[in-house]
Write a protein that holds these residues in place. Structure first.
Motif, short mmCIF file in Angstrom:
data_model
loop_
_atom_site.label_atom_id
_atom_site.label_comp_id
_atom_site.label_asym_id
_atom_site.label_seq_id
_atom_site.Cartn_x
_atom_site.Cartn_y
_atom_site.Cartn_z
N LYS A 82 -6.84 -1.32 -6.47
CA LYS A 82 -6.53 -0.47 -5.34
C LYS A 82 -5.68 0.71 -5.68
CE LYS A 82 -5.79 -2.14 -1.29
NZ LYS A 82 -5.13 -3.06 -0.18
N LEU A 83 -4.90 0.42 -6.83
CA LEU A 83 -4.23 1.71 -7.55
C LEU A 83 -4.88 2.65 -7.91
CD1 LEU A 83 -1.49 3.34 -8.00
CD2 LEU A 83 -1.52 1.76 -9.92
N ASN A 141 0.91 -1.23 0.13
CA ASN A 141 0.15 -0.03 -0.11
C ASN A 141 0.86 1.26 -0.08
OD1 ASN A 141 -2.43 -1.59 -0.15
ND2 ASN A 141 -2.88 -1.14 2.12
N THR A 174 -7.99 3.08 -7.17
CA THR A 174 -8.91 3.90 -6.16
C THR A 174 -8.29 4.92 -5.46
OG1 THR A 174 -10.18 1.58 -5.59
CG2 THR A 174 -9.99 3.45 -3.91
N TYR A 175 -6.87 4.82 -5.34
CA TYR A 175 -5.83 5.75 -4.49
C TYR A 175 -5.79 6.99 -5.88
CZ TYR A 175 -4.43 2.40 -1.01
OH TYR A 175 -4.16 1.52 0.09
N ALA A 233 0.73 6.61 -6.84
CA ALA A 233 -0.62 7.57 -6.93
C ALA A 233 -0.50 8.99 -6.73
CB ALA A 233 -1.75 6.95 -6.06
N ASN A 234 0.64 9.42 -5.91
CA ASN A 234 1.02 10.76 -5.77
C ASN A 234 1.58 11.26 -6.70
OD1 ASN A 234 -0.26 10.94 -3.15
ND2 ASN A 234 1.66 10.24 -1.96
N TYR A 256 -9.08 8.87 -5.38
CA TYR A 256 -9.31 9.56 -4.26
C TYR A 256 -8.41 10.68 -4.11
CZ TYR A 256 -8.56 10.68 0.82
OH TYR A 256 -8.42 11.25 2.05
N LYS A 257 -7.09 10.94 -4.46
CA LYS A 257 -6.29 11.92 -4.54
C LYS A 257 -6.75 12.91 -5.78
CE LYS A 257 -2.65 8.75 -2.91
NZ LYS A 257 -2.26 9.46 -1.41
N HIS A 288 0.45 4.10 -2.68
CA HIS A 288 0.40 5.71 -2.37
C HIS A 288 1.40 6.76 -3.20
CE1 HIS A 288 -3.04 5.91 0.25
NE2 HIS A 288 -2.55 4.90 0.87
#
Length: 201
Positions: free
Chosen positions: A118-119, A67, A121-122, A74-75, A125-126, A71
């Motif tokens: 999951k990626l 995770n 989703t991140y 994703a950032n 969200y971001k 993150h």
């Protein structure tokens, strides 16, 4: 934006002023593959020793470590998108993709561990925190279609070779361009020559 196993994410940019895909960027999936492989080896050893209590514990640790990497990616993707004026992030709608996996048991286990959803989703969200719209498109033929001429063919290894127009291109960058075009086709934008990729990873 294409998500995958070899490259965790791949991006290209298109605009109404210049529909030719450009500024290609790759985020390697090597670190996540290494983490998955390392913990799979540990689990096998612990299962042989019947230490099921430790199997569960290292599973939680693996999840935290993966995770963290997701993150970070994703950032960086959000930072990539923010360099453009009024960006929109486009990704594939990948619901039920695991139900269609029919490879070997080893391949299926590896792909079931793939953290693509999951990626996504991140990223979403971001992106929402930054006011960047996220759109999902139909994934049909995004990995098989030539982004330049539209001919459908199979990728060979890490390359996509179009037998119709002669394009030889990184398969993930080609997929990312097709994902972008899946949205822009309905907006009346064109497609043109291959992107000028920065090839970062």
């Amino acid at each position: 934006m294409d998500v995958g196993e070899w490259n965790a994410a791949t991006a290209v940019a298109v605009s109404k002023q210049d529909p030719k895909p450009a500024r290609g960027r790759l985020w390697s999936g090597a670190k996540i593959r290494y983490i998955r492989g390392k913990f799979a080896h540990l689990r096998r050893n612990l299962q042989r020793k019947k230490r099921l209590d430790l199997v569960k514990r290292i599973g939680h640790k693996e999840k935290r470590v993966v995770n963290q990497q997701l993150h970070i990616i994703a950032n960086e993707i959000i930072a990539y998108a923010k360099q453009f004026e009024k960006p929109v992030i486009v990704m594939e709608e990948l619901k039920n993709i695991r139900k269609n996996m029919n490879g070997s048991a080893k391949l299926n286990r590896r792909l079931h561990a793939w953290s693509f959803k999951k990626l996504q989703t991140y990223i979403e969200y971001k992106a929402n925190l930054e006011g960047i719209p996220v759109v999902y498109v139909n994934p049909k033929n995004t990995s098989k279609r030539c982004h330049r001429c539209g001919h459908v063919a199979r990728a060979n290894g890490r390359e996509f070779r179009c037998p119709k127009c002669g394009l030889v291109y990184n398969r993930d960058l080609n997929s990312a361009a097709n994902i972008a075009h899946a949205l822009t086709r309905g907006m009346g934008w064109g497609r043109s020559e291959p992107p000028n990729s920065q090839m970062k990873s």
